[in-house]
Design an enzyme around this catalytic site. Structure first.
Site, mmCIF file in Angstrom:
data_model
loop_
_atom_site.group_PDB
_atom_site.id
_atom_site.type_symbol
_atom_site.label_atom_id
_atom_site.label_comp_id
_atom_site.label_asym_id
_atom_site.label_seq_id
_atom_site.Cartn_x
_atom_site.Cartn_y
_atom_site.Cartn_z
ATOM 1 N N ASP A 46 0.900 -1.504 0.297
ATOM 2 C CA ASP A 46 -0.219 -0.128 -0.029
ATOM 3 C C ASP A 46 1.000 1.659 -0.359
ATOM 4 O O ASP A 46 0.601 2.423 -0.938
ATOM 5 C CB ASP A 46 -0.888 -0.330 1.389
ATOM 6 C CG ASP A 46 -1.793 0.949 1.522
ATOM 7 O OD1 ASP A 46 -2.108 1.599 -0.065
ATOM 8 O OD2 ASP A 46 -1.322 2.013 2.135
ATOM 9 N N GLU A 118 -2.282 -5.682 -3.459
ATOM 10 C CA GLU A 118 -1.035 -4.734 -2.550
ATOM 11 C C GLU A 118 0.010 -5.844 -1.981
ATOM 12 O O GLU A 118 0.888 -5.337 -2.048
ATOM 13 C CB GLU A 118 -1.995 -3.804 -1.382
ATOM 14 C CG GLU A 118 -2.827 -3.111 -2.101
ATOM 15 C CD GLU A 118 -3.273 -1.799 -1.070
ATOM 16 O OE1 GLU A 118 -3.382 -0.543 -1.885
ATOM 17 O OE2 GLU A 118 -4.215 -2.732 0.538
#
Length: 226
Positions: A46, A118
């Site tokens: 992320d 992610e």
């Protein structure tokens, strides 16, 4: 669930060959399936995605305001965008899920798919370095970065689809909930979206009706671009 022997095929789809394939396995492992799951890799990925996209937008739009840059970044890294990327990679075929998640259709759930993207980014970073991640992400995002503009494409998918069809004087999309699974606190909604220009409906699956409609609308927009 895809057998592990097919992970090299996923590597080819991703455009990256892992030196340590166990990192990819972990990135695809939901917490329902094993103690060594993908949440820490997701945390890492992320942050890496955010810095790479922020840097790309900063240099691509030297006159854009901070607000416009933030909105464009939010559009590019939000869950429905990551879900579309996951579906393009067919990540649902490769996820390792616990029996409960597997039974409830977790391989289609938008949050699980987005988190897996992610986590894969985090795994690639650990397997290589930031520059390799940057080049790969810019390749994954090339079309989206080419299309995005300050103050333009920051509307949600349902709004964009509605405006597109209105501009062509076509009927508006029809959204129908066709399935709800799970307990009240953990439901999965399946929504179909129909428009006149497509012979078949498009399906969105998410943890809420609104999110499922957004995912379906985003996929319709992708099909209309082709």
């Amino acid at each position: 669930m895809e057998p592990i022997k097919n992970l090299p095929r996923l590597c080819r789809t991703l455009g990256y060959e892992f030196k340590n394939i166990e990192l990819l396995t972990q990135a695809l492992t939901h917490r329902s399936a094993a103690n060594k799951h993908n949440e820490r890799l997701e945390f890492l990925g992320d942050s890496i995605l955010s810095i790479v996209i922020s840097d790309a937008l900063y240099h691509q739009f030297p006159k854009a305001t901070e607000g416009d840059l933030s909105r464009m970044r939010a559009t590019l890294v939000r869950g429905d965008t990551l879900t579309l990327i996951a579906k393009a990679f067919k990540l649902g075929d490769y996820l390792f899920l616990g029996p409960g998640e597997l039974k409830s259709g977790g391989f289609r759930r938008e949050s699980i798919l987005a988190d897996a993207v992610e986590a894969i980014i985090g795994a690639i970073y650990l397997d290589s370095d930031l520059e390799v991640c940057r080049k790969l992400l810019l390749h994954w995002y090339a079309e989206r970065l080419a299309e995005i503009q300050p103050g333009v494409n920051q509307k949600d998918a349902k709004t964009l689809l509605q405006e597109y069809l209105q501009g062509l004087k076509k009927p508006l999309p029809d959204y129908q909930v066709i399935n709800i699974e799970g307990d009240a606190h953990d439901q999965t909604f399946t929504v179909e979206c129909r428009i006149d220009d497509l012979s078949e409906s498009v399906i969105g699956v998410a943890s809420s009706r609104r999110k499922a409609e957004q995912i379906a609308a985003a996929q319709v927009l992708e099909l209309l671009k082709k």
